[in-house]
Design a protein around this motif. Structure first.
Motif, mmCIF file in Angstrom:
data_model
loop_
_atom_site.group_PDB
_atom_site.id
_atom_site.type_symbol
_atom_site.label_atom_id
_atom_site.label_comp_id
_atom_site.label_asym_id
_atom_site.label_seq_id
_atom_site.Cartn_x
_atom_site.Cartn_y
_atom_site.Cartn_z
ATOM 1 N N THR A 80 2.300 -3.507 8.117
ATOM 2 C CA THR A 80 0.888 -3.407 7.721
ATOM 3 C C THR A 80 0.744 -2.961 6.271
ATOM 4 O OG1 THR A 80 0.755 -1.126 8.536
ATOM 5 C CG2 THR A 80 0.137 -2.869 10.070
ATOM 6 N N MET A 81 1.774 -2.320 5.719
ATOM 7 C CA MET A 81 1.708 -1.888 4.325
ATOM 8 C C MET A 81 1.811 -3.073 3.368
ATOM 9 S SD MET A 81 1.133 1.228 4.699
ATOM 10 C CE MET A 81 1.201 2.333 6.104
ATOM 11 N N ARG A 101 0.841 -1.208 0.000
ATOM 12 C CA ARG A 101 0.000 0.000 0.000
ATOM 13 C C ARG A 101 0.871 1.251 0.000
ATOM 14 N NH1 ARG A 101 -3.095 2.834 4.299
ATOM 15 N NH2 ARG A 101 -2.369 1.274 5.803
ATOM 16 N N SER A 118 -7.044 3.975 1.597
ATOM 17 C CA SER A 118 -7.317 3.539 2.959
ATOM 18 C C SER A 118 -6.968 2.061 3.121
ATOM 19 C CB SER A 118 -8.795 3.748 3.287
ATOM 20 O OG SER A 118 -9.593 2.859 2.521
ATOM 21 N N LYS A 119 -6.918 1.644 4.360
ATOM 22 C CA LYS A 119 -6.667 0.238 4.645
ATOM 23 C C LYS A 119 -7.772 -0.632 4.053
ATOM 24 C CE LYS A 119 -5.843 -2.977 8.451
ATOM 25 N NZ LYS A 119 -5.727 -3.132 9.926
ATOM 26 N N ASP A 120 -9.024 -0.155 4.133
ATOM 27 C CA ASP A 120 -10.155 -0.923 3.589
ATOM 28 C C ASP A 120 -10.050 -1.076 2.075
ATOM 29 O OD1 ASP A 120 -11.221 -1.296 6.089
ATOM 30 O OD2 ASP A 120 -12.687 0.337 5.926
ATOM 31 N N TYR A 128 -7.309 -1.057 0.352
ATOM 32 C CA TYR A 128 -6.202 -1.982 0.136
ATOM 33 C C TYR A 128 -6.660 -3.427 0.339
ATOM 34 C CZ TYR A 128 -1.775 -4.382 1.155
ATOM 35 O OH TYR A 128 -0.721 -5.257 1.174
ATOM 36 N N GLN A 129 -7.388 -3.679 1.416
ATOM 37 C CA GLN A 129 -7.881 -5.031 1.687
ATOM 38 C C GLN A 129 -8.827 -5.508 0.600
ATOM 39 O OE1 GLN A 129 -6.884 -7.176 3.932
ATOM 40 N NE2 GLN A 129 -5.441 -5.762 4.864
ATOM 41 N N CYS A 162 -0.480 0.423 12.565
ATOM 42 C CA CYS A 162 0.857 0.802 12.119
ATOM 43 C C CYS A 162 1.439 1.767 13.148
ATOM 44 C CB CYS A 162 0.787 1.464 10.746
ATOM 45 S SG CYS A 162 2.308 2.310 10.235
#
Length: 302
Positions: free
Chosen positions: A234-235, A190, A202-204, A206-207, A293
């Motif tokens: 986490t990236m 990410r 965002s993390k979402d 990316y997921q 993170c």
């Protein structure tokens, strides 16, 4: 327990990628001190890490030859390091490096082929030409390097694919590109710390991109169930290893990870510091919940 490290050989790079957080911030050059390791210094680091692995009964200590520059510009140092590691049975160390693929020579590829069990070569490739060149440079040169690797090894190289907003919007085209070119080993990372906020996701988001590739032909490390509880970054889709398992080694000092480079409040100490002292310094880091993170939670100014 520390079980992985990234070593930044130096700051030399032949490209100026738009979202490179190292060179955009000019981090390592603030002190005016040259940030280039010598081969002897790299060997000293390797010996210390191998001894640490033995003392702590670690079967494998993973080392990435990655950082603020292009590793193949330091090719002779990599050769000296790997040859020393093999000739002196530093058998706890497993190396990999990530190249932009633009300056590969035949002798380089021959070396990495001969030593493929000691060091793995990966490529930074963000997808098809238009997508790759949004944040990086010289897609055609990079892909030529990919083809040269394939001609030597008999298969496509592992690739590291940065995920940003345009990746999300063009995920169908990206998947078709990766399938058509028969890539297998893909790591999606990410985008972070970009000066162009429209590129960050965002993390979402990316997921959701990762889930889109679930069940595909690709070996995506973030989708491997065995990696869900591994500390790394986490990236890359796993747990943050800051203060636990990860270190980022530079000539300037040792940092929790590459995002901290240049922030002297988080410089643990000299690159050749005693590892027991390093563990003590890491132990002073704040607590973190799974999925968080450290840099985002405690360091980044919002």
């Amino acid at each position: 327990m520390i079980d992985r490290a990234c070593i930044s050989l130096g700051e030399k790079c032949n490209l100026k990628c738009a979202y490179c957080h190292f060179h955009n911030e000019n981090n390592g050059k603030l002190s005016g001190i040259p940030q280039e390791f010598t081969t002897d210094e790299l060997i000293k680091i390797a010996k210390n890490l191998n001894d640490y692995a033995k003392t702590n009964n670690l079967s494998i200590f993973k080392i990435g030859i990655v950082g603020s520059g292009e590793p193949t510009l330091q090719y002779r140092k990599i050769v000296g390091l790997i040859e020393y590691v093999k000739n002196n049975n530093l058998d706890r160390l497993a190396f990999y490096t990530i190249t932009n693929g633009t300056i590969l020579k035949d002798k380089m590829l021959n070396f990495f082929l001969e030593h493929k069990n000691a060091i793995k070569m990966c490529f930074s490739l963000d997808g098809y030409e238009e997508l790759h060149n949004l944040g990086r440079e010289k897609y055609n040169v990079v892909f030529n390097g990919v083809k040269e690797y394939e001609s030597k090894f008999g298969y496509k190289p592992p690739i590291n694919c940065t995920v940003h907003s345009q990746t999300i919007l063009n995920k169908t085209k990206l998947r078709a590109y990766l399938e058509d070119n028969n890539f297998k080993d893909v790591t999606f990372s990410r985008l972070f710390d970009s000066h162009d906020l429209s590129m960050t996701i965002s993390k979402d988001q990316y997921q959701s991109l990762l889930e889109y590739f679930r069940g595909s032909q690709f070996e995506v490390r973030q989708l491997d169930e065995n990696n869900k509880k591994k500390y790394d970054c986490t990236m890359y889709g796993t747990l943050c290893g800051v203060g636990r398992t990860n270190i980022f080694i530079t000539k300037r000092g040792i940092y929790p990870c590459g995002r901290f480079y240049g922030n002297e409040n988080y410089n643990y100490g000299a690159f050749d510091m005693d590892l027991e002292n390093l563990e003590f310094q890491m132990g002073k880091m704040k607590s973190l919940e799974d999925g968080e993170c450290y840099y985002d939670k405690y360091v980044e100014i919002r």
